[in-house]
Write a protein that holds these residues in place. Structure first.
Motif, mmCIF file in Angstrom:
data_model
loop_
_atom_site.group_PDB
_atom_site.id
_atom_site.type_symbol
_atom_site.label_atom_id
_atom_site.label_comp_id
_atom_site.label_asym_id
_atom_site.label_seq_id
_atom_site.Cartn_x
_atom_site.Cartn_y
_atom_site.Cartn_z
ATOM 1 N N ILE A 58 0.986 -1.183 -0.104
ATOM 2 C CA ILE A 58 -0.115 -0.030 0.112
ATOM 3 C C ILE A 58 0.817 1.347 0.051
ATOM 4 N N ILE A 59 0.826 2.115 -1.067
ATOM 5 C CA ILE A 59 1.674 3.407 -0.994
ATOM 6 C C ILE A 59 0.623 4.317 -0.925
ATOM 7 N N ALA A 60 0.999 5.375 -0.004
ATOM 8 C CA ALA A 60 0.144 6.571 0.342
ATOM 9 C C ALA A 60 0.762 7.637 0.159
ATOM 10 N N SER A 71 3.006 -2.834 3.944
ATOM 11 C CA SER A 71 2.618 -4.251 3.515
ATOM 12 C C SER A 71 1.075 -4.219 3.458
ATOM 13 N N GLN A 72 0.555 -4.957 2.348
ATOM 14 C CA GLN A 72 -0.896 -4.995 2.007
ATOM 15 C C GLN A 72 -1.256 -6.079 3.045
ATOM 16 N N GLU A 73 -0.891 -6.744 3.769
ATOM 17 C CA GLU A 73 -1.144 -7.820 4.545
ATOM 18 C C GLU A 73 -1.656 -7.121 5.924
ATOM 19 N N CYS A 74 -2.977 -7.567 5.879
ATOM 20 C CA CYS A 74 -3.819 -7.013 7.233
ATOM 21 C C CYS A 74 -3.192 -7.705 8.597
ATOM 22 N N THR A 118 9.678 0.294 3.374
ATOM 23 C CA THR A 118 10.361 1.525 3.121
ATOM 24 C C THR A 118 10.084 2.070 1.678
ATOM 25 N N VAL A 119 9.888 3.634 1.505
ATOM 26 C CA VAL A 119 9.564 3.931 0.402
ATOM 27 C C VAL A 119 10.633 5.223 0.010
ATOM 28 N N GLN A 121 11.922 7.968 -2.853
ATOM 29 C CA GLN A 121 11.452 8.767 -4.085
ATOM 30 C C GLN A 121 12.907 9.115 -4.818
ATOM 31 N N GLU A 122 12.723 8.696 -6.118
ATOM 32 C CA GLU A 122 13.965 9.182 -7.101
ATOM 33 C C GLU A 122 13.115 9.873 -8.203
ATOM 34 N N GLY A 123 13.242 11.031 -8.251
ATOM 35 C CA GLY A 123 12.539 11.779 -9.246
ATOM 36 C C GLY A 123 11.117 11.421 -9.409
ATOM 37 N N GLU A 124 10.595 10.881 -10.452
ATOM 38 C CA GLU A 124 9.096 10.570 -10.631
ATOM 39 C C GLU A 124 9.040 9.242 -10.280
ATOM 40 N N LYS A 125 9.876 8.572 -9.711
ATOM 41 C CA LYS A 125 9.565 6.950 -9.382
ATOM 42 C C LYS A 125 9.802 6.783 -7.830
ATOM 43 N N LEU A 126 8.563 5.894 -7.295
ATOM 44 C CA LEU A 126 8.672 5.399 -5.942
ATOM 45 C C LEU A 126 9.236 4.139 -6.029
ATOM 46 N N ARG A 127 10.266 3.749 -5.013
ATOM 47 C CA ARG A 127 10.816 2.026 -4.807
ATOM 48 C C ARG A 127 10.410 1.940 -3.590
ATOM 49 N N VAL A 128 9.484 0.832 -3.291
ATOM 50 C CA VAL A 128 9.166 0.331 -2.218
ATOM 51 C C VAL A 128 9.821 -1.072 -1.977
ATOM 52 N N ARG A 129 10.005 -1.381 -0.665
ATOM 53 C CA ARG A 129 10.745 -2.550 -0.475
ATOM 54 C C ARG A 129 10.320 -2.751 1.232
ATOM 55 N N THR A 130 10.364 -4.002 1.545
ATOM 56 C CA THR A 130 10.011 -4.606 3.113
ATOM 57 C C THR A 130 11.375 -4.000 3.685
#
Length: 130
Positions: A58-60, A71-74, A118-119, A121-130
């Motif tokens: 989930i990215i907000a 994480s998308q996991e409830c 972890t999110v 931002q690199e320019g117009e891109k978002l990188r997300v990882r656990t």
């Protein structure tokens, strides 16, 4: 060549084969364990004041230019959170609702907040990882 010599060659070859197979498997296993699952999306795909769900995350964007991820996991029973409702997300399995700004529980049976990711931002891109 005697039968015992032939048997030695077979055993030796079998050992080499098994050792090679085990080494290959161990290398692949360690490589898979060492890589972090992640995701890259366009920042424009995440609405201001709301969230979007992508491939396990989930990215907000609670406020313009400020991104958080979870994480998308409830946390209640590990069902996937599948609905975005304005500034909240909802797990439809037991109707737990979470705030997108901090992942806290708004209502429902869940007691724990969303698991942060972890999110970056690199320019117009978002990188997300656990």
């Amino acid at each position: 060549m005697s039968e015992s010599d032939s048997l030695k060659d077979t055993v030796c070859n079998r050992r080499i084969f098994l050792l090679g197979t085990a080494t290959t498997f161990a290398g692949a296993f360690l490589a898979a364990c060492g890589s972090e699952p992640g995701l890259e999306v366009a920042a424009t795909d995440v609405p201001v004041g709301s969230a979007a769900i992508f491939n396990g995350f989930i990215i907000a964007q609670p406020s313009a230019g400020s991104y958080v991820a979870y994480s998308q996991e409830c946390p209640h029973q590990r069902n996937p959170i599948t609905e975005v409702e304005g500034d909240t997300v909802r797990c439809t399995a037991h109707n737990s609702v979470f705030n997108i700004a901090d992942g806290s529980v708004v209502s429902g049976v869940a007691r724990d907040s969303l698991t942060p990711a972890t999110v970056e931002q690199e320019g117009e891109k978002l990188r997300v990882r656990t």
